[in-house]
Write a protein that holds these residues in place. Structure first.
Motif, short mmCIF file in Angstrom:
data_model
loop_
_atom_site.label_atom_id
_atom_site.label_comp_id
_atom_site.label_asym_id
_atom_site.label_seq_id
_atom_site.Cartn_x
_atom_site.Cartn_y
_atom_site.Cartn_z
N ASN A 160 -8.97 11.26 9.14
CA ASN A 160 -8.15 11.05 7.80
C ASN A 160 -6.94 11.79 7.88
O ASN A 160 -6.51 12.87 8.43
N ARG A 161 -5.93 10.88 7.54
CA ARG A 161 -4.64 11.76 7.52
C ARG A 161 -3.98 11.44 5.98
O ARG A 161 -4.03 10.20 5.62
N LEU A 162 -3.41 12.33 5.50
CA LEU A 162 -2.93 12.27 4.15
C LEU A 162 -1.32 11.81 4.53
O LEU A 162 -0.82 11.97 5.37
N MET A 163 -0.79 10.62 3.48
CA MET A 163 0.41 10.07 3.84
C MET A 163 1.18 10.97 3.08
O MET A 163 1.01 11.48 1.84
N ASN A 164 2.33 11.22 3.65
CA ASN A 164 3.26 11.65 2.81
C ASN A 164 4.44 10.85 2.06
O ASN A 164 3.98 9.64 2.30
N ILE A 165 5.43 11.30 1.47
CA ILE A 165 5.87 10.22 0.45
C ILE A 165 7.12 9.46 1.41
O ILE A 165 7.15 8.14 1.18
N THR A 166 7.47 9.74 2.73
CA THR A 166 8.20 8.89 3.66
C THR A 166 7.17 7.89 4.27
O THR A 166 7.58 6.74 4.36
N ASP A 167 5.86 8.17 4.44
CA ASP A 167 5.00 7.12 4.79
C ASP A 167 4.67 6.22 3.71
O ASP A 167 4.37 4.86 3.97
N VAL A 168 4.52 6.43 2.65
CA VAL A 168 4.43 5.66 1.32
C VAL A 168 5.64 4.81 1.38
O VAL A 168 5.41 3.48 1.04
N PHE A 169 6.63 5.37 1.32
CA PHE A 169 7.96 4.60 1.15
C PHE A 169 7.97 3.59 2.11
O PHE A 169 8.49 2.31 1.82
N ALA A 170 7.90 4.03 3.54
CA ALA A 170 7.91 3.00 4.53
C ALA A 170 6.83 1.76 4.47
O ALA A 170 7.18 0.60 4.65
N ASP A 171 5.45 2.35 3.87
CA ASP A 171 4.50 1.16 3.61
C ASP A 171 5.27 0.11 2.48
O ASP A 171 4.99 -0.96 2.63
N PHE A 172 5.59 0.74 1.36
CA PHE A 172 6.25 -0.10 0.38
C PHE A 172 7.23 -0.82 0.84
O PHE A 172 7.39 -2.06 0.26
N ALA A 173 8.32 -0.25 1.71
CA ALA A 173 9.42 -1.05 2.15
C ALA A 173 9.10 -2.43 3.00
O ALA A 173 9.88 -3.35 3.06
N GLN A 174 8.08 -2.16 3.58
CA GLN A 174 7.63 -3.20 4.49
C GLN A 174 6.96 -4.62 4.04
O GLN A 174 7.22 -5.41 4.46
N ARG A 175 6.60 -4.34 2.54
CA ARG A 175 6.18 -5.42 1.98
C ARG A 175 6.89 -6.66 1.51
O ARG A 175 6.63 -7.85 1.84
N PRO A 176 8.20 -6.49 1.33
CA PRO A 176 8.87 -7.77 1.09
C PRO A 176 9.21 -8.49 2.60
O PRO A 176 9.11 -9.70 2.63
N VAL A 177 9.10 -7.77 3.70
CA VAL A 177 9.28 -8.62 5.04
C VAL A 177 7.97 -9.46 5.14
O VAL A 177 7.78 -10.33 5.64
N GLU A 178 6.61 -8.79 4.88
CA GLU A 178 5.36 -9.50 4.70
C GLU A 178 5.57 -10.89 3.88
O GLU A 178 4.96 -11.72 4.50
#
Length: 151
Positions: free
Chosen positions: A3-21
């Motif tokens: 298990n790996r905890l996500m840091n804020i930049t990981d969360v942001f990167a995930d969030f920012a990828q959603r409009p492309v999807e």
């Protein structure tokens, strides 16, 4: 599996990828469909995609000091000076002039803009992300809440 905890930049990167999807999940549209103005709406289907890419791109360039991704897309879109804007304040006529020949070009531009955003935010620390950069916003910082929600 670890298990790996996500840091804020990981969360942001995930969030920012959603409009492309979401853009990739649009049904295939012809140029005519992409540039149509359903029910006489001032904006075509292409316009908000173009606008989203421009808004991300322009703000990131201003924030990071990097060149706009648009520089390598300007000629492909062929929108002239109007394409260099972000769309705020477009008149109905200007919105109608945003004619995009290819849906994939729009998706590619939005994706490139978001990739640049994700790349840039990956260089920031959590402290950097806590910094209020727009002190003209009223109220700035964490005291903001959505309309109708308690502060």
């Amino acid at each position: 599996m670890q298990n790996r905890l996500m840091n804020i930049t990981d969360v942001f990167a995930d969030f920012a990828q959603r409009p492309v999807e979401a853009a990739r999940d649009l049904p295939a549209l012809s140029a005519e469909q992409l540039n149509a103005h359903p029910a006489g709406h001032p904006n075509s289907i292409a316009w908000p995609l173009w606008h989203a890419g421009r808004e991300i791109d322009v703000q990131l360039a201003h924030l990071s000091g990097r060149n706009e991704v648009w520089e390598s897309y300007r000629g492909k879109f062929g929108l002239g000076e109007l394409g260099d804007s972000v769309g705020y304040g477009h008149s109905r006529d200007q919105a109608h002039q945003i004619q995009v020949p290819d849906q994939q070009l729009l998706v590619d531009y939005v994706q490139a803009s978001l990739h640049a955003l994700i790349e840039y935010t990956g260089t920031l620390s959590e402290e950097d992300l806590d910094e209020v950069i727009d002190h003209h916003w009223d109220p700035p910082g964490d005291s903001w809440s959505a309309p109708g929600l308690p502060r």
